[in-house]
Every structure is written in C-alpha cells, then in structure tokens.
Design a protein around this motif. Structure first.
Motif, PDB file in Angstrom:
ATOM      1  N   LYS A   1       0.835  -1.217   0.000  1.00  0.00           N
ATOM      2  CA  LYS A   1       0.000   0.000   0.000  1.00  0.00           C
ATOM      3  C   LYS A   1       0.863   1.259   0.000  1.00  0.00           C
ATOM      4  CE  LYS A   1      -4.013  -2.093   2.258  1.00  0.00           C
ATOM      5  NZ  LYS A   1      -3.496  -3.451   2.455  1.00  0.00           N
ATOM      6  N   ASP A   2       2.116   1.114   0.515  1.00  0.00           N
ATOM      7  CA  ASP A   2       3.018   2.272   0.510  1.00  0.00           C
ATOM      8  C   ASP A   2       4.105   2.038  -0.548  1.00  0.00           C
ATOM      9  OD1 ASP A   2       4.052   0.169   2.032  1.00  0.00           O
ATOM     10  OD2 ASP A   2       5.380   1.480   3.165  1.00  0.00           O
TER      11      ASP A   2
ATOM     12  N   ASN B   1       0.366   5.724   3.198  1.00  0.00           N
ATOM     13  CA  ASN B   1      -0.399   5.152   2.078  1.00  0.00           C
ATOM     14  C   ASN B   1      -1.002   6.224   1.172  1.00  0.00           C
ATOM     15  OD1 ASN B   1       0.177   2.860   3.441  1.00  0.00           O
ATOM     16  ND2 ASN B   1      -1.927   2.244   3.863  1.00  0.00           N
ATOM     17  N   GLY B   2      -0.892   7.487   1.583  1.00  0.00           N
ATOM     18  CA  GLY B   2      -1.536   8.570   0.837  1.00  0.00           C
ATOM     19  C   GLY B   2      -0.552   9.572   0.266  1.00  0.00           C
ATOM     20  N   LEU B   3      -0.336  10.670   1.003  1.00  0.00           N
ATOM     21  CA  LEU B   3       0.483  11.780   0.502  1.00  0.00           C
ATOM     22  C   LEU B   3       1.845  11.365  -0.038  1.00  0.00           C
ATOM     23  CD1 LEU B   3      -0.127  14.578   3.190  1.00  0.00           C
ATOM     24  CD2 LEU B   3      -0.976  14.527   0.851  1.00  0.00           C
ATOM     25  N   CYS B   4       2.575  10.507   0.725  1.00  0.00           N
ATOM     26  CA  CYS B   4       3.946  10.162   0.330  1.00  0.00           C
ATOM     27  C   CYS B   4       4.012   8.987  -0.633  1.00  0.00           C
ATOM     28  CB  CYS B   4       4.785   9.836   1.573  1.00  0.00           C
ATOM     29  SG  CYS B   4       4.952  11.240   2.700  1.00  0.00           S
ATOM     30  N   SER B   5       2.970   8.165  -0.666  1.00  0.00           N
ATOM     31  CA  SER B   5       2.994   6.958  -1.488  1.00  0.00           C
ATOM     32  C   SER B   5       2.941   7.304  -2.980  1.00  0.00           C
ATOM     33  CB  SER B   5       1.807   6.067  -1.103  1.00  0.00           C
ATOM     34  OG  SER B   5       1.897   4.835  -1.768  1.00  0.00           O
ATOM     35  N   LEU B   6       3.872   6.740  -3.757  1.00  0.00           N
ATOM     36  CA  LEU B   6       3.989   7.096  -5.175  1.00  0.00           C
ATOM     37  C   LEU B   6       2.960   6.328  -6.004  1.00  0.00           C
ATOM     38  CD1 LEU B   6       7.903   7.154  -5.420  1.00  0.00           C
ATOM     39  CD2 LEU B   6       6.338   8.947  -4.630  1.00  0.00           C
ATOM     40  N   ARG B   7       1.699   6.685  -5.798  1.00  0.00           N
ATOM     41  CA  ARG B   7       0.593   5.973  -6.446  1.00  0.00           C
ATOM     42  C   ARG B   7       0.530   6.341  -7.929  1.00  0.00           C
ATOM     43  NH1 ARG B   7      -3.901   7.012  -1.752  1.00  0.00           N
ATOM     44  NH2 ARG B   7      -3.793   9.112  -2.628  1.00  0.00           N
ATOM     45  N   PRO B   8       0.029   5.416  -8.768  1.00  0.00           N
ATOM     46  CA  PRO B   8      -0.006   5.696 -10.210  1.00  0.00           C
ATOM     47  C   PRO B   8      -0.995   6.811 -10.560  1.00  0.00           C
ATOM     48  CG  PRO B   8      -1.168   3.649  -9.696  1.00  0.00           C
ATOM     49  CD  PRO B   8      -0.498   4.093  -8.435  1.00  0.00           C
TER      50      PRO B   8
ATOM     51  N   VAL C   1       9.580  16.047  -9.259  1.00  0.00           N
ATOM     52  CA  VAL C   1       8.144  15.779  -9.229  1.00  0.00           C
ATOM     53  C   VAL C   1       7.906  14.735 -10.320  1.00  0.00           C
ATOM     54  CG1 VAL C   1       7.620  17.766 -10.729  1.00  0.00           C
ATOM     55  CG2 VAL C   1       5.799  16.730  -9.345  1.00  0.00           C
ATOM     56  N   ILE C   2       7.149  13.682  -9.993  1.00  0.00           N
ATOM     57  CA  ILE C   2       6.923  12.598 -10.952  1.00  0.00           C
ATOM     58  C   ILE C   2       5.421  12.353 -11.136  1.00  0.00           C
ATOM     59  CG2 ILE C   2       9.105  11.448 -10.336  1.00  0.00           C
ATOM     60  CD1 ILE C   2       7.228   9.259  -8.966  1.00  0.00           C
ATOM     61  N   HIS C   3       5.094  11.561 -12.151  1.00  0.00           N
ATOM     62  CA  HIS C   3       3.718  11.113 -12.378  1.00  0.00           C
ATOM     63  C   HIS C   3       3.835   9.668 -12.833  1.00  0.00           C
ATOM     64  CE1 HIS C   3      -0.584  12.008 -13.235  1.00  0.00           C
ATOM     65  NE2 HIS C   3      -0.436  10.998 -14.097  1.00  0.00           N
ATOM     66  N   SER C   4       3.682   8.721 -11.902  1.00  0.00           N
ATOM     67  CA  SER C   4       3.885   7.303 -12.210  1.00  0.00           C
ATOM     68  C   SER C   4       2.877   6.830 -13.267  1.00  0.00           C
ATOM     69  CB  SER C   4       3.749   6.466 -10.940  1.00  0.00           C
ATOM     70  OG  SER C   4       3.782   5.089 -11.255  1.00  0.00           O
ATOM     71  N   ASP C   5       3.403   6.209 -14.343  1.00  0.00           N
ATOM     72  CA  ASP C   5       2.548   5.733 -15.437  1.00  0.00           C
ATOM     73  C   ASP C   5       1.872   4.408 -15.105  1.00  0.00           C
ATOM     74  OD1 ASP C   5       3.189   7.626 -17.826  1.00  0.00           O
ATOM     75  OD2 ASP C   5       5.124   7.165 -16.904  1.00  0.00           O
ATOM     76  N   ARG C   6       2.507   3.627 -14.228  1.00  0.00           N
ATOM     77  CA  ARG C   6       1.984   2.278 -14.005  1.00  0.00           C
ATOM     78  C   ARG C   6       2.482   1.740 -12.657  1.00  0.00           C
ATOM     79  NH1 ARG C   6       0.609  -2.868 -14.064  1.00  0.00           N
ATOM     80  NH2 ARG C   6       0.328  -3.980 -16.032  1.00  0.00           N
ATOM     81  N   ARG C   7       1.579   1.043 -11.971  1.00  0.00           N
ATOM     82  CA  ARG C   7       1.940   0.367 -10.727  1.00  0.00           C
ATOM     83  C   ARG C   7       2.047  -1.129 -11.041  1.00  0.00           C
ATOM     84  NH1 ARG C   7      -0.662  -2.747  -5.906  1.00  0.00           N
ATOM     85  NH2 ARG C   7       1.369  -3.632  -5.538  1.00  0.00           N
TER      86      ARG C   7
END
Length: 711
Positions: A273-274, A335-342, A370-376
């Motif tokens: 989750k993290d 699991n929220g703010l810091c987690s690098l969610r897709p 600053v990133i924007h994860s394309d896929r988990r």
C-alpha cells in the motif's frame, strides 16, 4: 522485618557507600575516621560499624591495609557498568561495554531488583584463582523496560500480573484500583510504577487491556507491546498529518526537476500500500540511458521537531508482522500523501544516473523531483514480462533488467556476498489463522529493483563522503557492516566442510567468493536454511553510524539508506542532510546524529525480534492442529538441553529435549555442533536429517516440542 535483618540491610548499604568513598577519593589511603567524615557519620555506633566494614572487606580481599588502620581498594577497577543478561535460574551475567572484559556473574539475591536488559553498576569481588568473576549490583542506572505483556490474575482483595517474558522473574502486584477494567485471565500490558526497598514484587498498573489469550489480534498486539512498539498514533500526530495540504503548488513544482513526462513506474509486492520508490527510464540520443531512482520526499512533509517527526523518530521503523504492518508514519502519509501511487503527481527526492550499455555511471545528479507514475506493477507482472519478453513497457523493463544484471555481476566480482535466505509466508484465513505455509521466491523482478536501490544508496554515500577533507568531513548517516571475526568464520568454515564446502580464508575477497559459491550451490537443498543462517550468524551486524566505514556484505566502500523514508527514519535523516549539503549547508553536529543512529539501530533490532516472534507464534499455531503428525526435518541448532529441528516441508522449527531421547544419555559437543550418546556413541549433528513427531505446542510461549522418531 526483624531488627537483625534490618541491621544487615543497613550494613550492606553502608558497605557500598564506604567502597564508593575510596573510588571517589581516587583510592587515597583512608582510616575509619576519614571515611566517617566523608560520609558525614558522627554517631559512635555507626563509626564502629564502618571500622568493622573496613576490616571485613580487607579480609575478603576487596581492601588492603596499607599502614596501620589505613585502607585502600586492592584494585581501583572494583566497580564496572554493564547490561544485565538474565539466565533461566534467576541469576545473571553483566555484559560490560568492553568486548575483551569477562562477563560478571551475579547471584539472584545480589541483583537488587535489576531486571533483564537494565544498565547497572556492579561491585566486582576479588577473584579467587580458577573461579569465575562474581559481583553484586549496587545501582540500577537505567531501566531497559518498565512495561510487560502477560496475564492478569484477580482475587478478592488484590491482583497479580504474570509476565510473558521468561526473563522477567517477578510477578507484578496490581492494586484493584489500578486494574483499568481488566478481568481475571485476560491478556494485558502492565507498567511497573514502584518497587519499594525490600519488597519481593514490584507494584504496577494495567496500562492496556489486549483481549482474550489465544485470539489473533490479542497475540499480535501483545508481541508489539512486548517489544515496545505503540499500538496506535497519539491524537496530536494523527491531527498533524490530517492538517498537511494534499495540493502540490505550482511554486513547489517550479523548485524541482520535472519528470512528469518521463516514463516512470513502481514495482512492489501485489499487496503493498506504501510505494516509496519509483524508477524513471529514458533512452538518450548519445546511446546511453538515463535511469532515475525517485524516492518519496517524506522530509518535505515532516518538519523537524514536529509531533510527526518525534513519533517517527521514536518508532524509527515500520514493523512487519505476519498479518499486519505497523507503519512508522500515519496512514495518511504512508499510504496517501507520500505513497507514489499511479496517475498522481508526487514529490520525490531522486538520484538520477546516466549509464552506458555496461551499466557504468557516466553522470549523476541528486535533487528534488516531481513525478507522475505511469503504471503500478506487482513483482509477478514484471517477472512475467522478463520471462515472456513481451508486455507493457517490455522494452524498457528488459533494458533495466540487463543493466541490473551487470550491476549485480560487478558487485559480486568486487566481493559482495549473496545471502539468499528462504522467507516463510503463511496463508491466513479471515480470522488470521494459518491454513498453509509457502516459501517466498526472489526472482529477477525483485533483484532488478534491489540493484537500482543499492546503486542509489551507494552513490549518495560516496557523494557526501567526498565532501570536506580530513577532520572536516561532513557528518552523514551511513549504513556500515564490519567484516566477520576470524574465530566465528573459522568455526563456520569447519562446519561447512562437513557438507563438502571449502571456505578460503586468505582475504576478504576470497572469503566472499567461497561464500557465494556455497550460497549458489546450496540453493534448494535441504541444508540451505541451516547453512545460510549459520553463515549470517558468523557475520557482524549492520548498523547505522556517522562513521564512514565500508559495508563488508555488499563490498561497498561507502553505503547509506536513502531509498525507504516511509518506513525507515535513517532515510529521513539522510534526505535532510543531503538536501542541506546540496544547498551549501555546513556540516551537521556529529555527536547528535550518532546518538540518533544508535537509537535507530536498536529499534531496527527490536522490529526484527518482533517480526521473528510473530512468525514463531504462527508456526506454533499452524502445528497445533498437527499434533502426532510425523515429518522429516533438519537439525538446525544444538544446546545442552536439546536440539532444534526445522521441518523441511514447512520450515517450522521445534525442539527435541535430550532427556526425552531414551536410548542413551546424550550430551552436547559444542565444538562440533553435535549431540553425542555417552554409551553407544550415536551422534546427531547440525544439518543431519531426522524424523520427528509433533508432540506438543504451547502458544503462550510460542514453543513447539517434537519427539524423535527413531529408525
């Protein structure tokens, strides 16, 4: 209390005070009048007692009479400090800070209420020839712990608390007014509040009621409480985390290197989750590759000395029990703010590398991104792509895997050691009961991520270690690992030789080469776990420190932990220090950071012990339904009272007690890791295969008993 007993207690205290005076006076020769004056003792009777004490201690050999009526300590080093290591019979050994010093034996009646793990001051008796070094505790300098898990026993007028900790030899007296709602037979956490002089038992109060003994939640929470991990976050910490804005401003993005258009993804366990690390990949026009290791920017959200920061430092690590994670940070952050969610913009701290085809680093850059994860991705999905050579982002993943292989190859060539331990996982039902056991496999997908994390950790450490020169080195948090002690390694080499493995001990590189050959060859064999565990035990333990020494196991000259700040506080410190230095900050206070490193190392050990305890509990719970079942196992440990056996099929470990092997009288041969029958000379060695029957399971003690099935 009788007058006689009272007088003897006073005399014991007075003896310690008298001996203290000699120590405090630099061991100057003193007579009884001078000692009395220094103690401010004026009445004739007490002065007479002091004279008696001086003569008695001279007879014992603690003092010597240097001239008529004048005494001196026979040896100034009569008092030492150390940590109490309690034995099963209630006596203890005091382990001193000096590794070359002999441990001091203290009889139960001379412990003066000291408990296991306490830091104490000990008066050491003069040693008679051929006898062990003995002493008595004269002062408790620091309590190791004051809270215990256990069972509440309530009667009509009072209550007692029976601790689970086998090294806690005293039940705790609980006044009925301090039961905090606990009922008879319930599992709870008790805190010692007082221990009056002369009282056999400490007095305490019930701090938390855990629940019914044997229930999954109760037992898991009991393990956490036993190792000092809190069961929830304080309200102010939760509140502080809720107040952090979740909007990333344009101003913040402008301060960072923008990777949102660069291919980026995360690879984690399917149930994670993290997500605290992401990889970005970009093929450069010159034929090289830009690989970014982007780590959740926890230090952006947690400000030094805030309630969040203090709580994270106190915990120092997340704890991973069999069925749950106890996070270092509240869920909103982890699991929220810091987690690098897709598909979300996220703030990171990154190590970005330009690499050639052979995975050599041509250029490096460290800074905020600053990133924007394309896929988990889950590990299993990436493994499938590697094996099938097809799938989403297959081209990029296959190239990263090829680069990781080269990094790995070079690492082992330079002397790194590959410890591939088998990790046991449990299949749990909805109530947390284990219904199956399986071995977690580590494949290329796991190693790919690991190799790029190792690269980032190593390069960050190298970068800071080159700052400043000589005495002006910059303070930093390193992860170091000493080379093993020669005698531990020689002992392991002797054992490994029984299985046909030779450990070349000419140099660190040759040792590593031999160990790697062993680890590779033993993979999948029945003795894998025993040999791997023994090899790990012969190694030193890795620690956090501000001293920049090498990491033996990885064969890196400099190494740190940069890649997991959601679950490790040292990584938060590393981020803060690196950012400070990238912005031309002065070197931080070394003594302050060294103290934090020691705390983090201690908490890391506690977390590992808690995780092991949860595995042991689940193993016991799993085998509770298998009483009478026969299995084949490997002897995994030998002691003077029994031998440990690990079942090959499910890796559960239990003990066969020597007194229950009835065909002979067996004793321990410590040097050869063996148990030997005195009459028939039958030998059971570490690593031998034996048939066992599950005899008994004690869930409270997390203990499994086997009986030997003799052919």
């Amino acid at each position: 209390m009788s007058k006689k007993k009272n007088n003897s207690s006073i005399k014991l205290v007075l003896t310690q005070l008298v001996l203290d005076i000699f120590e405090q006076s630099g061991n100057a020769p003193l007579n009884y009048k001078q000692v009395s004056a220094k103690l401010n003792v004026r009445d004739p009777e007490s002065r007479e007692t002091i004279l008696e004490i001086l003569k008695e201690e001279a007879q014992k050999g603690t003092l010597k009479e240097v001239s008529h009526g004048k005494f001196q300590l026979r040896e100034l080093k009569t008092f030492i400090e150390g940590v109490v290591d309690m034995t099963n019979d209630g006596s203890a050994y005091i382990v001193t800070d000096d590794p070359d010093e002999t441990d001091i034996y203290v009889a139960p009646r001379k412990l003066r209420n000291a408990l296991n793990g306490d830091r104490v001051k000990v008066y050491v008796y003069a040693k008679s020839k051929g006898q062990r070094q003995e002493g008595e505790v004269i002062e408790i300098l620091q309590r190791f712990k004051m809270e215990f898990t256990g069972i509440v026993k309530v009667s009509e007028r009072f209550a007692f608390f029976i601790p689970d900790d086998r090294k806690m030899m005293h039940d705790i007296f609980i006044p009925l007014s301090d039961l905090n709602g606990a009922k008879n037979g319930i599992k709870a956490v008790a805190e010692i509040t007082d221990w009056p002089a002369g009282a056999k038992n400490p007095i305490g109060r019930i701090k938390n009621v855990l629940g019914v003994q044997g229930e999954n939640d109760t037992e898991m929470n009991a393990i956490l409480a036993e190792y000092g991990f809190p069961l929830s976050f304080p309200k102010e910490v939760e509140q502080e985390s809720e107040e952090i804005p979740d909007v990333i401003t344009k101003e913040e993005i402008a301060r960072r290197r923008d990777f949102r258009e660069v291919l980026t993804f995360t690879i984690d366990p399917f149930d994670a989750k993290d997500f605290d690390d992401a990889i970005s990949f970009h093929a450069l026009p010159n034929g090289n590759y830009e690989v970014g290791v982007h780590i959740a920017d926890v230090s952006h959200y947690i400000q030094p000395d805030s309630a969040l920061d203090k709580e994270a430092l106190e915990r120092a690590t997340s704890v991973y029990l069999v069925d749950r994670v106890i996070p270092m940070l509240p869920e909103r952050l982890s699991n929220g703010l810091c987690s690098l969610r897709p598909k979300e913009d996220k703030l990171c701290f990154a190590a970005v590398f330009e690499m050639d085809e052979d995975a050599h680093v041509i250029n490096e850059w460290f800074g905020k991104t600053v990133i924007h994860s394309d896929r988990r991705f889950a590990y299993e999905e990436v493994q499938q792509i590697i094996e099938d050579k097809a799938g989403e982002f297959a081209k990029e993943i296959l190239k990263l895997n090829a680069l990781a292989y080269k990094l790995r190859e070079r690492k082992f060539k330079n002397g790194a050691i590959s410890f591939e331990t088998t990790e046991v996982k449990f299949k749990l039902d909805e109530r947390g009961k284990p219904v199956g056991v399986y071995i977690k496999e580590r494949k290329d997908a796991h190693k790919l991520i690991e190799d790029f994390m190792l690269l980032a950790n190593r390069k960050v450490a190298e970068y800071v270690s080159k700052m400043g020169k000589g005495k002006h080195k910059y303070t930093f948090v390193y992860r170091t690992h000493d080379s093993p002690k020669a005698d531990s390694l020689a002992s392991f080499a002797q054992f490994a030789a029984r299985f046909g493995y030779r450990i070349n001990m000419k140099s660190d590189k040759e040792i590593a080469k031999s160990l790697n050959f062993l680890m590779e060859d033993v993979e999948g064999k029945k003795e894998q776990n025993v040999l791997t565990q023994l090899a790990i035990r012969s190694m030193a333990k890795a620690i956090y420190t501000t001293k920049s020494t090498s990491h033996y196991g990885l064969a890196f000259d400099h190494y740190t932990h940069f890649t997991s700040p959601i679950r490790r506080y040292p990584d938060v410190m590393v981020h803060r220090l690196l950012f400070h230095y990238l912005n031309n900050g002065q070197s931080a206070n070394e003594a302050y950071y060294e103290k934090l490193c020691q705390h983090c190392s201690q908490m890391e050990k506690k977390a590992a012990d808690a995780e092991r305890a949860s595995v042991k509990y689940k193993q016991a719970e799993f085998l509770r339904d298998q009483i009478g079942s026969v299995y084949t196992g490997i002897i995994s440990g030998v002691t003077e009272w029994g031998m440990y056996v690990e079942i090959i099929e499910n890796k559960c470990e239990g003990m066969i007690r020597l007194r229950e092997i009835t065909d002979d009288f067996y004793t321990l041969d410590e040097k050869n890791y063996a148990i030997i029958g005195q009459r028939k000379k039958k030998v059971y060695r570490l690593g031998d295969e034996v048939k066992i029957k599950v005899k008994n399971v004690d869930l409270t003690k997390k203990q499994i008993d086997f009986s030997l099935v003799q052919e």
